[in-house]
Design an enzyme around this catalytic site. Structure first.
Site, PDB file in Angstrom:
ATOM      1  N   VAL A   2      47.336  29.529  37.020  1.00 52.73           N
ATOM      2  CA  VAL A   2      47.863  29.965  38.318  1.00 52.73           C
ATOM      3  C   VAL A   2      46.748  30.476  39.229  1.00 52.73           C
ATOM      4  CG1 VAL A   2      49.369  31.620  39.481  1.00 52.73           C
ATOM      5  CG2 VAL A   2      50.138  30.499  37.383  1.00 52.73           C
ATOM      6  N   ASP A  19      37.849  37.254  36.119  1.00 53.61           N
ATOM      7  CA  ASP A  19      38.598  37.111  34.869  1.00 53.61           C
ATOM      8  C   ASP A  19      37.834  37.839  33.775  1.00 53.61           C
ATOM      9  OD1 ASP A  19      40.949  34.877  33.909  1.00 53.61           O
ATOM     10  OD2 ASP A  19      39.732  35.759  32.318  1.00 53.61           O
ATOM     11  N   ARG A  40      35.460  31.537  30.100  1.00 53.99           N
ATOM     12  CA  ARG A  40      36.166  30.810  31.152  1.00 53.99           C
ATOM     13  C   ARG A  40      35.399  30.873  32.471  1.00 53.99           C
ATOM     14  NH1 ARG A  40      42.199  32.624  31.957  1.00 53.99           N
ATOM     15  NH2 ARG A  40      42.580  31.114  30.293  1.00 53.99           N
ATOM     16  N   THR A  43      52.397  36.852  31.828  1.00 49.91           N
ATOM     17  CA  THR A  43      53.405  37.829  31.410  1.00 49.91           C
ATOM     18  C   THR A  43      54.261  37.195  30.317  1.00 49.91           C
ATOM     19  OG1 THR A  43      54.638  37.124  33.385  1.00 49.91           O
ATOM     20  CG2 THR A  43      53.578  39.270  33.471  1.00 49.91           C
ATOM     21  N   THR A  85      54.871  36.866  36.896  1.00 47.80           N
ATOM     22  CA  THR A  85      56.322  36.907  36.771  1.00 47.80           C
ATOM     23  C   THR A  85      56.764  38.164  36.026  1.00 47.80           C
ATOM     24  OG1 THR A  85      56.415  34.502  36.704  1.00 47.80           O
ATOM     25  CG2 THR A  85      58.356  35.690  35.921  1.00 47.80           C
ATOM     26  N   CYS A 136      56.867  29.757  31.841  1.00 41.58           N
ATOM     27  CA  CYS A 136      57.883  30.191  32.809  1.00 41.58           C
ATOM     28  C   CYS A 136      59.309  30.066  32.275  1.00 41.58           C
ATOM     29  CB  CYS A 136      57.762  29.387  34.111  1.00 41.58           C
ATOM     30  SG  CYS A 136      56.419  29.935  35.169  1.00 41.58           S
ATOM     31  N   ARG A 170      50.745  26.948  25.912  1.00 40.55           N
ATOM     32  CA  ARG A 170      51.434  28.237  25.840  1.00 40.55           C
ATOM     33  C   ARG A 170      52.924  28.054  25.535  1.00 40.55           C
ATOM     34  NH1 ARG A 170      49.927  30.899  31.429  1.00 40.55           N
ATOM     35  NH2 ARG A 170      50.087  28.706  32.016  1.00 40.55           N
TER      36      ARG A 170
END
Length: 441
Positions: free
Chosen positions: A25, A43, A48, A92, A127, A267, A338
């Site tokens: 995201v 980050d 990364r 989250t 979220t 999500c 994920r």
């Protein structure tokens, strides 16, 4: 203190925007904003950050654009002090008991609090259930910074709607919900996001409303998929092909077009739990949403049981059979593993002492091993299969003909080759003509 000058400061190049969290995201948001304004990308994952600095996009969300971006990537949280507009986009997830795991967002709040300067607007995109931004994140930032929200800095919420792996519905082409703690912050937040959101922003009156929009829209999708998953289980018992039933249903103008499948990812497989957990705290027990989750969380085991049944009917001994699974990411043409529900298929098979061989060129082998204990095998090195489970609709698998699929099996009669087509990738008439024993979700 004035907050209505931030947009002008960003456009003029006098101020900077910072992203906290550079995953699926945050990184695309940072890259898009950097086309117009000065952006710091932060980050805590140093590996990364180094990859991004070297022009490597492991998320595959922006591709070659990572090589030319002007985003100032860093793992130094002190760099956030340079920004007057901070966007938080950290994961989250849920705990094993399906309660919200707010540790990443709490950690990000502490980092922001330790480095925020007066006159800054902070916008959360992670979220969460309604109330988290104002009741949990704000107090943490206030405590760490010693600055008062609404006086020294302001807060807003704009839920992410990025669809990993989707090249059509991208960040700029999806309308974006925006909100702020008051009229001034809401106006400024809208102006900033309007820099990159070509489809336009959708202001809502409160932060809690914006938080609710996100978890409700994904809960709605989850429930609709649960319905067709339940239909699939019923059709399976009736000996009817589910895909053909749904194809017929979708010929009606008001059909919704959902298909059965494994519901994972960051999500849809998670957000309903955030909503129902918040409802539980208010004394309301979900009647529909949790039941939808129950159905969708059971699909991996349902597919595995179907594979075992088909192997037995083909005269195979499942424990001795070579079971090959194609795909472990949570969706097609995307490296994101994920909350992958393919793992549920693997777990169920292992309950019967079946150790499947898994291959997925999209997935990161290190992540698969670390997160799930799965050793990925390169496609070219796969052993010949007794049972082939095509679990993810990557183009590589979707484009295979039934003759090509047959080459992945042992040299046995076609009726002893068991093909499990989880995504209904292959045409029914071609499967029937192949002579293989097949099953489709």
């Amino acid at each position: 203190m004035e907050f209505n000058t931030i947009y002008n400061g960003l456009i003029s190049g006098k101020e900077k925007l910072a992203l906290v969290g550079l995953g699926y995201v945050g990184m695309p948001i940072a890259v898009e904003f950097a086309k117009h304004i000065n952006v710091i990308g932060f980050d805590i994952n140093k590996k990364r950050v180094e990859e991004y600095r070297n022009g490597i996009d492991s998320t595959n969300e922006v591709g070659d654009a990572i090589k030319n971006t002007t985003v100032d990537f860093t793992a130094d949280p002190a760099r956030l002090k340079e920004a007057k507009f901070i966007i938080v986009a950290v994961p989250t997830p849920v705990n094993d008991d399906t309660t919200p795991d707010l540790r990443p967002v709490e950690g990000a709040s502490r980092t922001v609090g330790q480095n925020i300067t007066p006159g800054t607007i902070v916008v959360f995109e992670s979220t969460v259930y309604p109330g988290v931004t104002e009741d949990i994140c704000v107090p943490i930032i206030e405590k760490e910074s010693g600055l008062k929200c609404g006086v020294d800095w302001k807060i807003g919420y704009s839920p992410e709607r990025i669809n990993p792996g989707d090249r059509v519905h991208t960040l700029t082409s999806i309308r974006k919900i925006v909100s702020g703690m008051d009229e001034e912050s809401a106006t400024e937040i809208k102006k900033v996001y309007d820099i990159v959101i070509k489809a336009g922003t959708v202001p809502v009156s409160t932060i809690k409303t914006a938080e609710a929009v996100k978890v409700v829209e994904n809960s709605q999708r989850d429930i609709n998929i649960a319905f067709v998953n339940e239909v699939a289980m019923i059709c399976d018992r009736m000996g009817i092909d589910t895909d053909e039933v749904i194809y017929g249903m979708n010929s009606k103008w008001n059909a919704l077009g959902f298909k059965p499948g494994l519901v994972g990812g960051h999500c849809i497989g998670v957000d309903p739990y955030y909503l129902t957990n918040a409802a539980e705290k208010l004394g309301y027990h979900s009647q529909i949403i949790l039941n939808g989750r129950k159905v969708n969380d059971s699909m991996g085991a349902f597919v595995a049981d179907a594979a075992i049944k088909q192997m037995i009917e083909a005269g195979l001994a499942p424990k001795k059979a070579n079971v090959v699974i194609l795909g472990i990411t949570f969706k097609e043409n995307c490296p994101d593993t994920r909350n992958s529900k393919v793992v549920d298929i693997i777990k169920r098979l292992k309950e019967y002492e079946i150790n499947p061989i898994v291959s997925d060129s999209w997935a990161d082998a290190e992540v698969a091993k670390h997160e799930y204990g799965v050793d990925l095998v390169p496609f070219e090195e796969l052993p010949k299969a007794d049972c082939l489970i095509v679990a993810v609709g990557h183009n590589q698998f979707r484009s295979m003909s039934t003759m090509q699929l047959k080459t992945l099996f042992k040299d046995v009669p076609d009726e002893e080759k068991v093909l499990i087509d989880v995504k209904s990738l292959y045409r029914l008439d071609e499967l029937k003509a192949s002579g293989m024993r097949f099953w489709r979700l």
